[in-house]
Enzyme design. Structure first.
Site, mmCIF file in Angstrom:
data_model
loop_
_atom_site.group_PDB
_atom_site.id
_atom_site.type_symbol
_atom_site.label_atom_id
_atom_site.label_comp_id
_atom_site.label_asym_id
_atom_site.label_seq_id
_atom_site.Cartn_x
_atom_site.Cartn_y
_atom_site.Cartn_z
ATOM 1 N N CYS A 140 0.849 -1.191 0.000
ATOM 2 C CA CYS A 140 0.000 0.000 0.000
ATOM 3 C C CYS A 140 0.882 1.238 0.000
ATOM 4 O O CYS A 140 1.879 1.311 0.739
ATOM 5 C CB CYS A 140 -0.908 -0.001 1.224
ATOM 6 S SG CYS A 140 -1.978 1.450 1.352
ATOM 7 N N HIS A 182 -9.063 -3.359 -2.543
ATOM 8 C CA HIS A 182 -8.095 -2.574 -1.770
ATOM 9 C C HIS A 182 -8.476 -1.100 -1.741
ATOM 10 O O HIS A 182 -8.520 -0.477 -0.667
ATOM 11 C CB HIS A 182 -6.696 -2.756 -2.389
ATOM 12 C CG HIS A 182 -5.607 -2.030 -1.677
ATOM 13 N ND1 HIS A 182 -4.567 -2.677 -1.044
ATOM 14 C CD2 HIS A 182 -5.363 -0.698 -1.512
ATOM 15 C CE1 HIS A 182 -3.752 -1.779 -0.499
ATOM 16 N NE2 HIS A 182 -4.210 -0.577 -0.792
ATOM 17 N N GLU A 183 -8.780 -0.536 -2.895
ATOM 18 C CA GLU A 183 -9.077 0.901 -2.958
ATOM 19 C C GLU A 183 -10.434 1.227 -2.345
ATOM 20 O O GLU A 183 -10.587 2.246 -1.666
ATOM 21 C CB GLU A 183 -8.996 1.397 -4.403
ATOM 22 C CG GLU A 183 -7.631 1.247 -5.040
ATOM 23 C CD GLU A 183 -6.501 1.850 -4.231
ATOM 24 O OE1 GLU A 183 -6.720 2.862 -3.521
ATOM 25 O OE2 GLU A 183 -5.382 1.309 -4.279
ATOM 26 N N HIS A 186 -10.220 1.438 1.402
ATOM 27 C CA HIS A 186 -9.676 2.705 1.896
ATOM 28 C C HIS A 186 -10.794 3.689 2.245
ATOM 29 O O HIS A 186 -10.689 4.461 3.199
ATOM 30 C CB HIS A 186 -8.785 3.352 0.832
ATOM 31 C CG HIS A 186 -7.337 3.010 0.957
ATOM 32 N ND1 HIS A 186 -6.600 3.246 2.095
ATOM 33 C CD2 HIS A 186 -6.475 2.461 0.060
ATOM 34 C CE1 HIS A 186 -5.350 2.858 1.896
ATOM 35 N NE2 HIS A 186 -5.255 2.367 0.678
#
Length: 225
Positions: A140, A182-183, A186
């Protein structure tokens, strides 16, 4: 939004951002007007641990387009394959993704990695499709210097709003699905470390020296995860 779509984040519910629309627009304008690309904030910064605000027109079309362009440049410069607005200090549900990676064919095949054309997602959500999961080392841009194995859904269905306001949806598989997860995580205040195998955590130097194989099986045997 389709019933059943939600943030698939691990751990306790992140507190919601308390930014006003005016503060968000002002901060975005400052980023766009800056002479340099914005710095990528690192783990420990509270913006990474708050639930980002849904995009509801806080930025006009011109400012939104300029912000997306800056985020894409920042992602490329890092370099990375995805960047969420909180990573540049903005608690807004916006992420940019692009993977033009062309590397080792064996690794790409093992990871089901193929090019992902550029996409900007507002208010993205995803839901796993099927029960298949895959585990690979993941890093990351906001956790500089480290990598760890994360088990994620091999296939997801995502829904989001395009910058022009159109509703979008698509199914992603393999490495593309990993990037989407993953994004989007966030934006819920979740870092990949929240979902990682703790014993797999290693520095980038150790990863490069010992575990940079297409799959993490060797590391799992040696590190005990």
């Amino acid at each position: 939004m389709t019933t059943g779509f939600r943030d698939h984040a691990a751990g306790p519910q992140a507190p919601a951002s308390d930014w006003s629309a005016a503060r968000l627009a002002e901060a975005a304008a400052e980023i766009v007007a800056g002479e340099d690309l914005p710095p990528i904030v690192q783990a420990g910064h509270p913006v990474l641990r708050t639930a980002a605000l849904p995009f509801e027109g806080q930025l006009d079309a011109e400012l939104l387009g300029a912000l997306i362009a800056i985020m894409r440049q920042t992602m490329h410069a890092a370099p990375g394959v995805g960047l969420a607005a909180p990573q540049i200090g903005l608690p807004l549900r916006l992420a940019v993704l692009e993977d033009g990676w062309a590397g080792d064919e064996q690794a790409a095949a093992a990871r089901s990695r193929s090019p992902l054309p550029f996409v900007a997602m507002l208010n993205p959500v995803y839901v796993p499709v099927g029960a298949e999961r895959s585990a690979f080392y993941e890093g990351c841009l906001s956790v500089r210097g480290y990598t760890a194995v994360v088990r994620r859904a091999e296939r997801v269905e995502a829904r989001w709003t395009a910058p022009d306001g159109a509703a979008r949806g698509a199914e992603f598989t393999g490495w593309q699905a990993r990037i989407v997860q993953h994004e989007t995580d966030h934006l819920a205040g979740t870092l990949y470390l929240d979902k990682a195998e703790p014993r797999s955590l290693c520095s980038n130097e150790e990863y490069a020296a010992r575990w940079a194989q297409p799959t993490p099986e060797r590391a799992a045997r040696a590190l005990g995860f």
